[in-house]
Design a protein around this motif. Structure first.
Motif, mmCIF file in Angstrom:
data_model
loop_
_atom_site.group_PDB
_atom_site.id
_atom_site.type_symbol
_atom_site.label_atom_id
_atom_site.label_comp_id
_atom_site.label_asym_id
_atom_site.label_seq_id
_atom_site.Cartn_x
_atom_site.Cartn_y
_atom_site.Cartn_z
ATOM 1 N N LEU A 1 2.599 -10.363 -2.585
ATOM 2 C CA LEU A 1 0.884 -10.117 -2.046
ATOM 3 C C LEU A 1 0.724 -10.322 -0.753
ATOM 4 N N GLN A 2 0.788 -11.490 -0.323
ATOM 5 C CA GLN A 2 0.891 -11.217 1.544
ATOM 6 C C GLN A 2 2.121 -10.653 2.008
ATOM 7 N N GLN A 3 2.982 -10.264 1.655
ATOM 8 C CA GLN A 3 4.374 -9.599 1.687
ATOM 9 C C GLN A 3 3.679 -8.214 1.743
ATOM 10 N N PHE A 4 3.005 -7.571 0.223
ATOM 11 C CA PHE A 4 3.024 -6.433 0.029
ATOM 12 C C PHE A 4 1.577 -6.017 1.399
ATOM 13 N N ALA A 5 1.025 -6.908 1.574
ATOM 14 C CA ALA A 5 -0.340 -6.723 2.479
ATOM 15 C C ALA A 5 0.644 -6.371 4.356
ATOM 16 N N GLU A 6 1.430 -7.350 4.421
ATOM 17 C CA GLU A 6 2.431 -6.602 5.366
ATOM 18 C C GLU A 6 2.655 -5.293 5.658
ATOM 19 N N VAL A 7 3.487 -5.116 4.224
ATOM 20 C CA VAL A 7 3.946 -4.031 4.507
ATOM 21 C C VAL A 7 3.810 -2.771 4.130
ATOM 22 N N PHE A 8 2.139 -3.299 3.232
ATOM 23 C CA PHE A 8 1.834 -1.802 2.743
ATOM 24 C C PHE A 8 0.100 -1.733 3.771
ATOM 25 N N GLY A 9 0.046 -3.009 4.129
ATOM 26 C CA GLY A 9 -1.420 -2.855 4.596
ATOM 27 C C GLY A 9 -2.076 -3.355 3.619
ATOM 28 N N GLU A 10 -3.015 -4.249 3.954
ATOM 29 C CA GLU A 10 -4.045 -5.432 3.085
ATOM 30 C C GLU A 10 -5.199 -4.094 2.275
ATOM 31 N N ASP A 11 -4.974 -2.732 2.605
ATOM 32 C CA ASP A 11 -6.632 -2.324 2.110
ATOM 33 C C ASP A 11 -5.978 -1.003 0.817
ATOM 34 N N ARG A 12 -4.652 -1.319 0.532
ATOM 35 C CA ARG A 12 -3.763 -0.433 -0.270
ATOM 36 C C ARG A 12 -4.261 -1.203 -1.551
ATOM 37 N N GLN A 13 -4.781 -1.006 -2.605
ATOM 38 C CA GLN A 13 -5.294 -1.107 -4.050
ATOM 39 C C GLN A 13 -4.331 -1.614 -5.107
ATOM 40 N N VAL A 14 -4.823 -3.173 -5.189
ATOM 41 C CA VAL A 14 -3.804 -3.427 -6.139
ATOM 42 C C VAL A 14 -4.373 -3.897 -7.599
#
Length: 246
Positions: free
Chosen positions: A168-181
């Motif tokens: 999830l931390q890597q997702f935040a780095e790549v897609f932005g921490e505001d992306r819904q999940v």
């Protein structure tokens, strides 16, 4: 010619086993199982006593040829995995392909799988989505994630509880921490739970609450309008650069 049945089994709740799946397993000449110890519990629960043989990712290339020969001889063979539908992040694809190439009928029964309940209950768009399964652990992981940056469809990933926060931390780095999940765990089991929000919010949750159980991560795709604007901006910059160079 015999028939190869791909038989889904429950991902948690035994009541998710279909009557047809039970009948096919009872009638099969042979049942191929990812882990015979795990599957023995399931088969015993439904009073299925047919012969069981191990068929997993470490031996499928060596055993598939003999299985195909048995199918050619007229045997009915059923393939199951530890949970869910074989072939979806589990052994099954290779044997199904080899059987189909040999002209053998391959029938897949409808049944349990973790990804569909997870996306339907996520609250994210499920009219169009892409299933990514388990992402690479080391080599090519960053490149792989970056290749999905402009994906506008909802994305589905599988992850273990030991790596979910890091992922999830890597997702935040790549897609932005505001992306819904939406993180769905223990699907169809007693402690089934979906944690929804932005990546930042869900990361904060699992940093406080220890992740347990197998996870399905459902990640929103990129906003098509945002992607369209980014493409326009990129083209404007390219035109400026070409004009400058000329």
């Amino acid at each position: 010619m015999g028939i190869l049945y791909i038989v889904p089994t429950p991902v948690g709740n035994m009541e998710d086993m279909t009557m047809r799946a039970v009948r096919v397993l009872k009638e099969a000449d042979l049942i191929l199982a990812e882990d015979t110890r795990t599957s023995s519990v399931l088969l015993k629960h439904f009073d299925i006593k047919n012969r069981l043989m191990a068929h997993h990712k470490f031996n499928e290339h060596g055993t598939s040829a003999s299985v195909v020969e048995r199918l050619k001889a007229g045997e009915t063979i059923a393939l199951i995995s530890d949970a869910g539908t074989p072939g979806i992040s589990d052994p099954g694809f290779y044997l199904a392909r080899e059987a189909a190439k040999a002209g053998i009928t391959v029938q897949t029964l409808p049944g349990p799988t973790a990804c569909i309940p997870a996306i339907v209950s996520s609250g994210l768009p499920c009219d169009r989505f892409c299933f990514e399964g388990f992402i690479p652990q080391k080599k090519g992981r960053q490149t792989y994630l970056e290749s999905l940056q402009n994906e506008t469809r909802t994305m589905i990933f599988y992850e273990s509880p030991y790596r979910v926060v890091k992922t999830l931390q890597q997702f935040a780095e790549v897609f932005g921490e505001d992306r819904q999940v939406s993180c769905c765990r223990e699907i169809s089991k007693i402690h089934e739970e979906s944690v929804r929000g932005t990546l930042a919010e869900v990361i904060a949750h699992f940093e406080e609450v220890e992740p347990r159980g197998e996870f399905v991560i459902v990640l929103a795709g990129k906003d098509p309008k945002q992607l369209k604007e980014e493409i326009k901006e990129k083209r404007r910059e390219e035109r400026k650069m070409n004009k400058y160079q000329n």
